[in-house]
Enzyme design. Structure first.
Site, PDB file in Angstrom:
ATOM      1  N   ASN A   1       3.421 -15.870  -2.821  1.00  0.00           N
ATOM      2  CA  ASN A   1       4.442 -14.528  -3.368  1.00  0.00           C
ATOM      3  C   ASN A   1       4.333 -14.686  -4.715  1.00  0.00           C
ATOM      4  O   ASN A   1       3.757 -15.339  -5.334  1.00  0.00           O
ATOM      5  CB  ASN A   1       5.915 -14.898  -3.106  1.00  0.00           C
ATOM      6  CG  ASN A   1       6.332 -16.231  -3.182  1.00  0.00           C
ATOM      7  OD1 ASN A   1       5.347 -17.237  -3.344  1.00  0.00           O
ATOM      8  ND2 ASN A   1       7.496 -16.719  -3.509  1.00  0.00           N
TER       9      ASN A   1
ATOM     10  N   GLU B   1       6.112 -12.980  -8.313  1.00  0.00           N
ATOM     11  CA  GLU B   1       7.625 -12.514  -8.510  1.00  0.00           C
ATOM     12  C   GLU B   1       7.313 -12.072  -9.951  1.00  0.00           C
ATOM     13  O   GLU B   1       6.441 -11.741 -10.453  1.00  0.00           O
ATOM     14  CB  GLU B   1       8.395 -13.650  -8.869  1.00  0.00           C
ATOM     15  CG  GLU B   1       8.694 -14.558  -7.480  1.00  0.00           C
ATOM     16  CD  GLU B   1       9.693 -15.559  -7.334  1.00  0.00           C
ATOM     17  OE1 GLU B   1      10.003 -16.135  -8.519  1.00  0.00           O
ATOM     18  OE2 GLU B   1      10.187 -15.987  -6.253  1.00  0.00           O
TER      19      GLU B   1
ATOM     20  N   CYS C   1       6.637 -10.486  -1.672  1.00  0.00           N
ATOM     21  CA  CYS C   1       6.558 -11.595  -0.690  1.00  0.00           C
ATOM     22  C   CYS C   1       5.178 -11.823  -0.271  1.00  0.00           C
ATOM     23  O   CYS C   1       4.425 -10.740  -0.182  1.00  0.00           O
ATOM     24  CB  CYS C   1       7.475 -11.313   0.603  1.00  0.00           C
ATOM     25  SG  CYS C   1       9.169 -11.153   0.487  1.00  0.00           S
TER      26      CYS C   1
ATOM     27  N   GLU D   1       3.860 -12.403   2.597  1.00  0.00           N
ATOM     28  CA  GLU D   1       3.374 -11.880   3.895  1.00  0.00           C
ATOM     29  C   GLU D   1       3.285 -10.304   3.373  1.00  0.00           C
ATOM     30  O   GLU D   1       1.975  -9.522   3.959  1.00  0.00           O
ATOM     31  CB  GLU D   1       4.599 -11.717   4.708  1.00  0.00           C
ATOM     32  CG  GLU D   1       4.972 -13.020   5.159  1.00  0.00           C
ATOM     33  CD  GLU D   1       6.247 -13.517   4.369  1.00  0.00           C
ATOM     34  OE1 GLU D   1       6.107 -13.432   3.077  1.00  0.00           O
ATOM     35  OE2 GLU D   1       7.091 -14.129   5.194  1.00  0.00           O
TER      36      GLU D   1
ATOM     37  N   CYS E   1      11.542 -11.878   5.310  1.00  0.00           N
ATOM     38  CA  CYS E   1      12.439 -11.107   5.043  1.00  0.00           C
ATOM     39  C   CYS E   1      12.569  -9.615   5.995  1.00  0.00           C
ATOM     40  O   CYS E   1      11.427  -9.340   6.515  1.00  0.00           O
ATOM     41  CB  CYS E   1      12.611 -10.742   3.597  1.00  0.00           C
ATOM     42  SG  CYS E   1      11.421  -9.456   3.089  1.00  0.00           S
TER      43      CYS E   1
ATOM     44  N   CYS F   1       9.525  -7.338   4.904  1.00  0.00           N
ATOM     45  CA  CYS F   1       8.143  -7.936   5.428  1.00  0.00           C
ATOM     46  C   CYS F   1       8.365  -7.636   7.075  1.00  0.00           C
ATOM     47  O   CYS F   1       7.224  -7.402   7.614  1.00  0.00           O
ATOM     48  CB  CYS F   1       8.068  -9.195   4.936  1.00  0.00           C
ATOM     49  SG  CYS F   1       7.721  -9.467   3.367  1.00  0.00           S
TER      50      CYS F   1
HETATM   51  N1  THU Z   1       9.482 -14.886   0.039  1.00  0.00           N
HETATM   52  C1  THU Z   1       8.381 -14.637   0.608  1.00  0.00           C
HETATM   53  O1  THU Z   1       7.343 -14.513  -0.053  1.00  0.00           O
HETATM   54  N2  THU Z   1       8.245 -14.787   1.993  1.00  0.00           N
HETATM   55  C2  THU Z   1       9.294 -15.044   2.640  1.00  0.00           C
HETATM   56  O2  THU Z   1       9.099 -14.989   4.145  1.00  0.00           O
HETATM   57  C3  THU Z   1      10.633 -15.448   2.173  1.00  0.00           C
HETATM   58  C4  THU Z   1      10.869 -15.118   0.807  1.00  0.00           C
HETATM   59  C5  THU Z   1       9.609 -14.932  -1.260  1.00  0.00           C
HETATM   60  C6  THU Z   1      10.321 -13.757  -2.106  1.00  0.00           C
HETATM   61  C7  THU Z   1      10.627 -14.618  -3.421  1.00  0.00           C
HETATM   62  O3  THU Z   1       9.536 -14.725  -4.200  1.00  0.00           O
HETATM   63  C8  THU Z   1      10.998 -16.070  -3.006  1.00  0.00           C
HETATM   64  O4  THU Z   1      10.133 -16.211  -1.559  1.00  0.00           O
HETATM   65  C9  THU Z   1      12.522 -16.366  -2.820  1.00  0.00           C
HETATM   66  O5  THU Z   1      13.075 -15.155  -2.059  1.00  0.00           O
END
Ligand code: THU
Length: 160
Positions: free
Chosen positions: A62, A64, A73, A75, A112, A115
């Protein structure tokens, strides 16, 4: 009279030894890429690795942003990269793992909503289900046969 519709879903939990070699590789790749996640705000480091029909494995973490909604994310970033760079290769499986900064244990994670919708689009694009492998903190792996199991009643037809 209203009618109640029940949607049932089935997912499977496997031990490490029950995974195939390539499935174990996917989890390992997801674990190692998660170490380089850019997650200074949530400190939640996610790794995803996917297997294309061609046998190629791709991975992402991920990424940010200080403007939180801009973050992506693992995925979704991974499926976007796969779609852009391997437009003719369907996605077979995708492993997902997560870890909080400073913790040894792997965290509970689940894709989420955005995704899930993206996974759905990739499945439709190639007309092939994507099996998800989600690592649990106890080391077992949740196997989801396709996104429909975790996204029932999904939006998948503009004209339906
Ligand atoms: N996140 C993902 O990359 N994949 C998931 O399946 C759940 C959440 C990330 C988004 C954000 O950067 C951090 O995790 C917290 O939500």
């Amino acid at each position: 009279m209203s009618k109640k519709l029940k949607i049932e879903t089935e997912i499977e939990e496997c031990t490490w030894d029950e995974l195939s070699e390539v499935e174990q590789t996917l989890i390992d790749r997801a674990k190692s890429i998660s170490k380089d996640a850019y997650a200074p705000y949530s400190k939640f480091h996610v790794g995803a690795a996917l297997l294309l029909n061609s046998g190629e494995i791709l991975q992402s973490s991920n990424q940010e942003n200080v403007s939180f909604p801009v973050g992506v994310c693992a995925e979704r970033l991974l499926l976007g990269f796969a779609g852009a760079n391997f437009p003719n290769s369907p996605v077979k499986k995708m492993a997902i793992v997560a870890q909080r900064s400073g913790e040894e244990e792997w965290a509970s994670v689940s894709p989420c909503g955005l995704c899930r919708q993206t996974i759905s689009e990739t499945e439709m694009r190639f007309n092939q289900s994507i099996e998800l492998l989600i690592l649990k903190p106890d080391g077992h792996v949740i196997k989801v046969p396709g996104v429909a199991s975790i996204l029932p009643f999904k939006f998948d037809d503009l004209n339906g």
